[in-house]
Design a protein around this motif. Structure first.
Motif, PDB file in Angstrom:
ATOM      1  N   ALA A   1     -10.888  56.171 -37.520  1.00  0.00           N
ATOM      2  CA  ALA A   1     -12.355  56.193 -37.456  1.00  0.00           C
ATOM      3  C   ALA A   1     -12.834  57.327 -36.555  1.00  0.00           C
ATOM      4  N   TYR A   2     -12.176  57.510 -35.402  1.00  0.00           N
ATOM      5  CA  TYR A   2     -12.531  58.608 -34.499  1.00  0.00           C
ATOM      6  C   TYR A   2     -12.262  59.960 -35.151  1.00  0.00           C
ATOM      7  N   ALA A   3     -11.141  60.070 -35.855  1.00  0.00           N
ATOM      8  CA  ALA A   3     -10.792  61.339 -36.501  1.00  0.00           C
ATOM      9  C   ALA A   3     -11.802  61.699 -37.586  1.00  0.00           C
ATOM     10  N   THR A   4     -12.226  60.720 -38.346  1.00  0.00           N
ATOM     11  CA  THR A   4     -13.219  60.972 -39.386  1.00  0.00           C
ATOM     12  C   THR A   4     -14.532  61.435 -38.768  1.00  0.00           C
ATOM     13  N   GLY A   5     -14.947  60.775 -37.709  1.00  0.00           N
ATOM     14  CA  GLY A   5     -16.168  61.201 -37.014  1.00  0.00           C
ATOM     15  C   GLY A   5     -16.018  62.584 -36.418  1.00  0.00           C
ATOM     16  N   GLY A   6     -14.841  62.871 -35.845  1.00  0.00           N
ATOM     17  CA  GLY A   6     -14.594  64.198 -35.280  1.00  0.00           C
ATOM     18  C   GLY A   6     -14.592  65.282 -36.335  1.00  0.00           C
ATOM     19  N   ASP A   7     -14.056  64.971 -37.510  1.00  0.00           N
ATOM     20  CA  ASP A   7     -14.035  65.941 -38.608  1.00  0.00           C
ATOM     21  C   ASP A   7     -15.461  66.263 -39.054  1.00  0.00           C
ATOM     22  N   ARG A   8     -16.278  65.259 -39.138  1.00  0.00           N
ATOM     23  CA  ARG A   8     -17.687  65.480 -39.521  1.00  0.00           C
ATOM     24  C   ARG A   8     -18.424  66.272 -38.443  1.00  0.00           C
ATOM     25  N   LEU A   9     -18.130  65.983 -37.192  1.00  0.00           N
ATOM     26  CA  LEU A   9     -18.764  66.719 -36.103  1.00  0.00           C
ATOM     27  C   LEU A   9     -18.325  68.177 -36.106  1.00  0.00           C
TER      28      LEU A   9
ATOM     29  N   MET B   1      -1.234  45.239 -32.921  1.00  0.00           N
ATOM     30  CA  MET B   1      -1.949  46.178 -32.038  1.00  0.00           C
ATOM     31  C   MET B   1      -1.882  47.604 -32.575  1.00  0.00           C
ATOM     32  N   VAL B   2      -0.726  48.000 -33.091  1.00  0.00           N
ATOM     33  CA  VAL B   2      -0.572  49.361 -33.612  1.00  0.00           C
ATOM     34  C   VAL B   2      -1.457  49.564 -34.838  1.00  0.00           C
ATOM     35  N   VAL B   3      -1.513  48.595 -35.729  1.00  0.00           N
ATOM     36  CA  VAL B   3      -2.352  48.722 -36.929  1.00  0.00           C
ATOM     37  C   VAL B   3      -3.832  48.821 -36.537  1.00  0.00           C
ATOM     38  N   ILE B   4      -4.265  47.975 -35.614  1.00  0.00           N
ATOM     39  CA  ILE B   4      -5.665  48.029 -35.165  1.00  0.00           C
ATOM     40  C   ILE B   4      -5.970  49.363 -34.493  1.00  0.00           C
TER      41      ILE B   4
END
Length: 166
Positions: free
Chosen positions: A124-132, A114-117
């Motif tokens: 994935a959210y952080a990468t999208g947030g960085d692009r935003l 669960m922790v790895v997932i």
């Protein structure tokens, strides 16, 4: 958040998930604490001051908002404010437990999985947030995002307040 998820998974494995799923009072206490925290986060995001793009990193460093300890604590509080995660894990874990095998290794594998997932999704959210964030070059765009985020958090708190226990 991953540390909080691991702690919640361990608590669920030790029976807190069962307690929250059978005790109306315990579930309601945790639920209303989550409502209050989500609403507080929403109001804070709505009212957050916005600096011009060049000053944002300097302002975060000067106020300590970007410190690792503060970010860790904030992520942990967000994760802990969701009692449904405990109930979910309490319902999910037994499906993958072999009663004839030792319990500790099985629970360790489930928690680790669960922790790895969760870590993958957070990245994935952080990468999208960085692009935003790179596209938020104006104060008005950043302020609009703060208002949207705040409104969504307040809305999530409201939905949690209205949710009926299943």
């Amino acid at each position: 958040m991953c540390v909080a998820l691991a702690v919640m998974a361990a608590l669920s494995a030790f029976g807190l998930g069962a307690l929250l799923s059978t005790s109306v009072l315990a579930f309601e206490i945790v639920r209303w604490a989550g409502v209050a925290y989500l609403t507080w986060l929403g109001i804070a995001a709505w009212r957050a001051p916005v600096e011009p793009a060049g000053n944002r990193d300097a302002a975060a460093s000067a106020t300590g908002e970007g410190s690792a300890a503060r970010l860790f604590l904030r992520g942990a509080l967000v994760a802990f404010s969701n009692p449904k995660a405990l109930v979910f894990m309490g319902a999910l874990f037994p499906q993958f437990i072999d009663a004839g095998a030792p319990l500790a290794p099985q629970l360790s594998a489930l928690v680790a999985t669960m922790v790895v997932i969760e870590f993958g999704w957070i990245m994935a959210y952080a990468t999208g947030g960085d692009r935003l964030a790179a596209k938020l070059t104006t104060v008005s765009a950043a302020k609009s995002l703060n208002r949207l985020t705040g409104g969504l958090m307040i809305g999530a708190g409201g939905l949690l307040a209205l949710a009926r226990r299943v």
